[in-house]
Design an enzyme around this catalytic site. Structure first.
Site: not given
Ligand SMILES: NC(=O)CC[C@H](N)C(=O)O
Length: 258
Positions: A95, A214, A212
Site C-alpha cells: 500500500c 499482513e 494488505h
C-alpha cells in the site's frame, strides 16, 4: 537461524506492527527502524535478509501518497538499498510502501531507479476500505506469491489506481512477467490499468501491492470466517503465505548459513 527482516517506518506509518507480526509468524526475526536512524547509520541495512515497507500515511500523504518518504529514501538511502538489491534481498512494499517503491524507482526496475509508473487517485475519488478478490498471474516471477492462485485480501487506500507512463511500459511489464496480482475483471476497485493490484521487479524478489497481506494472517481475519468450512479455516491464510514464501526463499538460498 531465522532470516532477519528490516521494517522501515517514519512519521505517519501505521501498518508496521502488523507487518512485523506477519513476518514473525512466518518464521523471521524482525527489527523496525525509523528512517532517521537508518539515515544516521546506513551501514546497518547490510545486516538484513529481507526488507519491508509498510502501509500508512507517511508524512500525511502530503504532495502525493508516499512522495516525501520516497524522496527522502532516494536522496539519503538509495545506495544502501541498491546494495541490498544487488545482494538479492527480497523486499515488499504494501500500500503506502508500494507507493513509495514506485516513486523511489525501486519498482518496476531497481537498477534504473526512475519512476515510470504510479498509483494515482482511485477513479471514484474516495478512500476504499473493503475486501477484494485477488488473482495471481500464473506467469509471474514473483517469489512472494508462489503457490497462490485466487483469494481475497483487504484494501484500504485513496490512491491505488495503477497507471504507467505509456503503453510500452505495460507491455514490458507483461513481457517480463512482472505483473504479480490483479483484481478480478468484474471487481476492479480503483480503476487500475489491466486490473493490476501488484507488480514485481524483473527478478521477482521485489513486490509492491496495494492490498494488505499482513491483514490476513489468521482465518478469523476474514469477514466471512464463521461461515467458512473447517477445511478453508485450517488452510494457511493467503496473506500469511506471502511471508512464508519469502522466509522459505531466503532459508533455501542461504542453506545452513541462515
Ligand atoms: N493503507 C495505506 O497504506 C494507505 C496508503 C495511502 N495513505 C492511501 O490512502 O492511498
Amino acid at each position: 537461524m531465522k532470516p532477519k527482516t528490516l521494517i522501515i517506518r517514519t512519521a505517519g506509518t501505521n501498518c508496521d506492527l502488523e507487518l512485523s507480526h506477519a513476518f514473525q509468524l512466518a518464521g523471521a526475526e524482525t527489527e523496525t527502524h525509523h528512517l532517521n536512524d537508518l539515515i544516521e547509520n546506513p551501514d546497518q541495512i547490510a545486516r538484513f535478509d529481507i526488507i519491508g515497507f509498510p502501509g500508512g500515511f507517511s508524512y500525511g500523504d502530503d504532495v502525493a501518497a508516499g512522495r516525501i518518504l520516497a524522496n527522502r529514501l532516494k536522496h539519503q538511502l538509495l545506495e544502501p538499498l541498491q546494495d541490498a538489491v544487488k545482494r538479492g534481498v527480497p523486499m515488499i512494499g504494501i500500500c503506502n510502501g508500494f507507493q513509495v517503491l514506485v516513486k523511489l524507482g525501486l519498482l518496476p526496475d531497481p537498477h534504473a531507479a526512475v519512476q515510470t509508473v504510479t498509483l494515482a487517485d482511485n477513479t471514484n475519488p474516495r478512500f476504499l476500505d473493503r475486501w477484494v478478490g485477488q488473482e495471481v498471474d500464473s506467469q509471474t516471477k514473483c517469489i512472494w506469491t508462489q503457490g497462490l492462485t485466487s483469494f481475497e485480501l483487504p484494501i484500504a487506500h485513496g490512491e491505488g489506481r495503477f497507471v504507467t507512463e505509456n503503453d510500452n511500459i505495460i507491455a514490458q511489464l507483461k513481457a517480463n512477467k512482472q505483473v504479480a496480482i490483479r483484481y478480478p475483471q468484474n471487481d476492479n476497485p480503483n480503476g487500475s490499468v489491466d486490473n493490476i493490484a501488484g507488480i514485481c521487479d524483473p527478478t521477482g524478489l521485489i513486490l509492491g501491492l496495494m492490498p494488505h497481506p499482513e491483514r490476513y494472517i489468521d482465518a478469523t481475519n476474514h469477514p466471512q470466517w464463521t461461515r467458512q468450512s473447517e477445511e478453508v479455516k485450517s488452510n494457511t491464510p493467503a496473506g500469511l503465505q506471502f511471508f512464508i514464501n519469502a522466509v522459505s526463499y531466503v532459508k533455501d538460498r542461504n542453506g545452513a548459513t541462515v
